[in-house]
Enzyme design. Structure first.
Site, short mmCIF file in Angstrom:
data_model
loop_
_atom_site.label_atom_id
_atom_site.label_comp_id
_atom_site.label_asym_id
_atom_site.label_seq_id
_atom_site.Cartn_x
_atom_site.Cartn_y
_atom_site.Cartn_z
N ARG A 1 48.00 42.21 -11.17
CA ARG A 1 46.92 42.65 -12.06
C ARG A 1 47.53 43.62 -13.05
O ARG A 1 48.60 44.20 -12.82
CB ARG A 1 45.81 43.32 -11.26
CG ARG A 1 46.26 44.59 -10.56
CD ARG A 1 45.17 45.21 -9.69
NE ARG A 1 45.66 46.45 -9.10
CZ ARG A 1 45.43 46.81 -7.86
NH1 ARG A 1 44.75 46.03 -7.05
NH2 ARG A 1 45.89 47.96 -7.40
N ARG B 1 0.80 -1.23 0.00
CA ARG B 1 0.00 0.00 0.00
C ARG B 1 0.84 1.28 0.00
O ARG B 1 0.33 2.37 -0.24
CB ARG B 1 -0.96 -0.02 1.22
CG ARG B 1 -2.06 -1.05 1.09
CD ARG B 1 -2.76 -1.30 2.43
NE ARG B 1 -2.00 -2.21 3.30
CZ ARG B 1 -2.39 -2.61 4.51
NH1 ARG B 1 -3.52 -2.17 5.01
NH2 ARG B 1 -1.64 -3.44 5.22
N ASP C 1 5.95 -1.36 11.58
CA ASP C 1 5.35 -0.20 10.92
C ASP C 1 4.55 0.67 11.91
O ASP C 1 3.69 1.42 11.51
CB ASP C 1 4.47 -0.63 9.74
CG ASP C 1 3.26 -1.46 10.15
OD1 ASP C 1 3.18 -1.87 11.33
OD2 ASP C 1 2.39 -1.70 9.29
N ALA D 1 43.67 44.07 -4.13
CA ALA D 1 42.38 43.76 -4.74
C ALA D 1 42.54 43.44 -6.22
O ALA D 1 43.38 44.02 -6.90
CB ALA D 1 41.43 44.93 -4.56
N TYR E 1 40.61 23.75 -8.58
CA TYR E 1 40.36 22.58 -9.44
C TYR E 1 40.85 22.86 -10.85
O TYR E 1 40.52 23.90 -11.44
CB TYR E 1 38.84 22.36 -9.44
CG TYR E 1 38.36 21.09 -10.12
CD1 TYR E 1 39.00 19.88 -9.91
CD2 TYR E 1 37.25 21.12 -10.95
CE1 TYR E 1 38.54 18.73 -10.53
CE2 TYR E 1 36.77 19.97 -11.57
CZ TYR E 1 37.42 18.77 -11.35
OH TYR E 1 36.96 17.63 -11.96
N ASN F 1 41.37 38.26 6.85
CA ASN F 1 40.23 38.93 6.23
C ASN F 1 40.19 38.57 4.75
O ASN F 1 41.16 38.84 4.02
CB ASN F 1 40.32 40.44 6.40
CG ASN F 1 39.02 41.09 5.94
OD1 ASN F 1 38.03 41.09 6.67
ND2 ASN F 1 39.02 41.59 4.72
#
Ligand code: UD1
Ligand code: CA
Length: 454
Positions: free
Chosen positions: A440, A16, A103, A423, A387, A377
């Site tokens: 950068r 059921r 049950d 940054a 990865y 921080n």
């Protein structure tokens, strides 16, 4: 003292339920039904506990492990036939045998203790745990004689019109004198509507032999709910949910909206912790005192220290310290270790990373496969590039380092103690301690050049 034994019936397919998962393995508040039953029965302290397995035998066995002995019922010919399978383990024993269906996940140790006491006090050979059901449809009915004594149990399908009006039901939990149980099981026939060997028929057999059979009626029908379909499963889930929440509330946890808070059976929560609506706490989670969890937070298998706040976030299989502030909208993935006073802010994903004392990643970062020291921080938008499509690599950020916004740290890489990363840098070489690293393109300003595009 009389020896106690127990048999748990768990061999049925559960047609059921309309499910590929065997009935007794369906979870209620995160724990399979049959495990709930075994845990409650074990607390009654029985000499031997035998689970009757059939459908999904191996799966049920690996769920319960060595908490039980097992007897295989190869063909499911009914509940009496199921109990007979325990004969090789129990038949010769002198004592009381508790039989419980796999049950009925809501049954409690306390109620089984009361049933056993009643059984022992009345010197009965069989005692049925009964309850009054508002809607007894589907359950076996307890037929009593003119004196009020138990005569027999009739299954719903076999009951006549007037028997169907009986509201006292067989909960499927019984205790028996063990010798008498196995003797009378041999006398059960399958001459009924379902062509099955019914365990409840043992009651009438003993009665006709002149033995004392009694019933112990619990006032708590909810506890005896038998789960045969998904609707009953949802009812069991609701009852268990409120029961678990109530336990925590009585222990000093504030649950603001119990109807919308889901806590697993085995979770531990300390005093004065507040759990806000929409929170789902699963597995072996352990939350200490004075925390604030939620709203809308999912925590699975985590250990969380004191005074920690986690809002609108997901945390899995991790260790989170004291006075940590997480969220809103953070994701703590498995094997992370977040030390005290850390802040993990909005849209930050942490995976398999250690975060040292007092460090912060307040906005929009991915920190995976990383060891972050103390008082670091991590500026907004920082990513550990862990990865290369084949392997995962480690990023180390040592104590007191400052990672400027929007930096990429290409692993394997180490940013030394107290170093600064400017940054927008893409760091692919180690940064020595105390250094400033800028990686950068230089900015070029071309005076009045904008006019060309207008
Ligand atoms: C059973 C009782 C019924 C009672 C109800 C309480 C019988 C005949 N009926 O009905 O009086 O009101 O429980 O919930 O006992 N099982 C086996 N082997 C079998 C058949 C069943 O191990 O051959 C197990 C099932 O896995 C289940 C339990 O026994 O855990 C009860 O079987 P189920 O078919 O659910 O019985 P009910 O119709 O609910
Ligand atoms: Ca049932």
């Amino acid at each position: 003292m009389t020896k106690r034994f127990a048999v748990i019936l768990a061999a049925g397919q559960g047609t059921r339920m309309k499910s590929k998962l065997y009935k007794v393995l369906h979870p209620v508040c995160g724990k399979p039904m049959v495990q709930h039953v075994v845990d409650q029965v074990s607390a009654v302290s029985v000499e031997k506990l035998v689970t009757i397995i059939g459908h999904g035998a191996e799966k049920v066995k690996s769920q319960l492990g060595n908490a039980s002995e097992y007897a295989l019922q190869e063909e499911q010919l009914g509940t009496a036939h199921a109990v007979i399978q325990a004969a090789p383990i129990l038949e010769g024993e002198e004592g009381v045998t508790l039989v419980v269906c796999g049950d009925t996940p809501l049954i409690t140790t306390e109620t089984m203790e009361q049933l056993l006491k009643h059984h022992e006090n009345t010197s009965a050979k069989a005692t049925i745990l009964t309850a009054r059901a508002e809607d007894p449809t589907g359950y076996g009915r307890v037929v009593r004689g003119s004196e009020g004594n138990v005569e027999k149990i009739v299954e719903h399908k076999d009951a006549n019109q007037s028997e169907r009006l009986i509201q006292e039901i067989n909960t499927g939990t019984y205790c028996f004198d063990n010798r008498f149980l196995f003797d009378s099981l041999k006398k059960v026939s399958n001459d009924n509507v379902q062509g099955e060997f019914y365990l409840p028929d043992v009651i009438e057999i003993l009665k006709n032999q002149g033995e004392i059979v009694t019933a112990y009626q619990t006032s708590n029908f909810e506890e005896t709910l038998g789960v045969n379909d998904r609707y009953a499963l949802s009812q069991a889930e609701k009852i268990m949910q409120l029961r678990i929440n109530k336990k925590h509330m009585l222990n000093g946890v504030t649950i603001v909206d119990s109807n919308n808070t889901y806590i697993s059976t085995d979770a531990v929560i300390g005093q004065d912790t507040v759990v806000l609506p929409g929170t789902v706490i699963t597995g072996n989670t352990d939350i200490a005192a004075n925390c604030q969890i939620g709203p809308h937070t999912e925590i699975n298998d985590c250990k969380i220290g004191e005074r920690t706040i986690i809002r609108q976030s997901v945390a899995h299989n991790s260790n989170i310290g004291n006075d940590v502030n997480i969220g809103p909208f953070a994701h703590i993935r498995p094997d992370s270790m977040i030390h005290d006073e850390v802040k993990i802010g909005n849209f930050v994903e942490i995976k398999k990373a250690v975060f040292g004392h007092g460090s912060k990643a307040s906005h929009l970062s991915y920190i995976g496969d990383a060891e972050v020291g103390a008082d670091v921080n991590i500026g907004c938008g920082t990513i550990t590039v862990n990865y290369d499509g084949k392997k995962k690599y480690l990023t180390k950020i040592e104590d007191g380092a400052f990672i400027g916004c929007n930096s990429n740290l290409i692993a394997p890489v180490t940013v030394g103690k107290g170093a600064y990363v400017a940054a927008g840098s893409t760091i692919n070489q180690d940064v020595p301690g105390n250094a400033l690293s800028i990686a950068r393109a230089r900015q070029v300003n071309k005076e009045d050049y904008a006019d060309k595009f207008k």
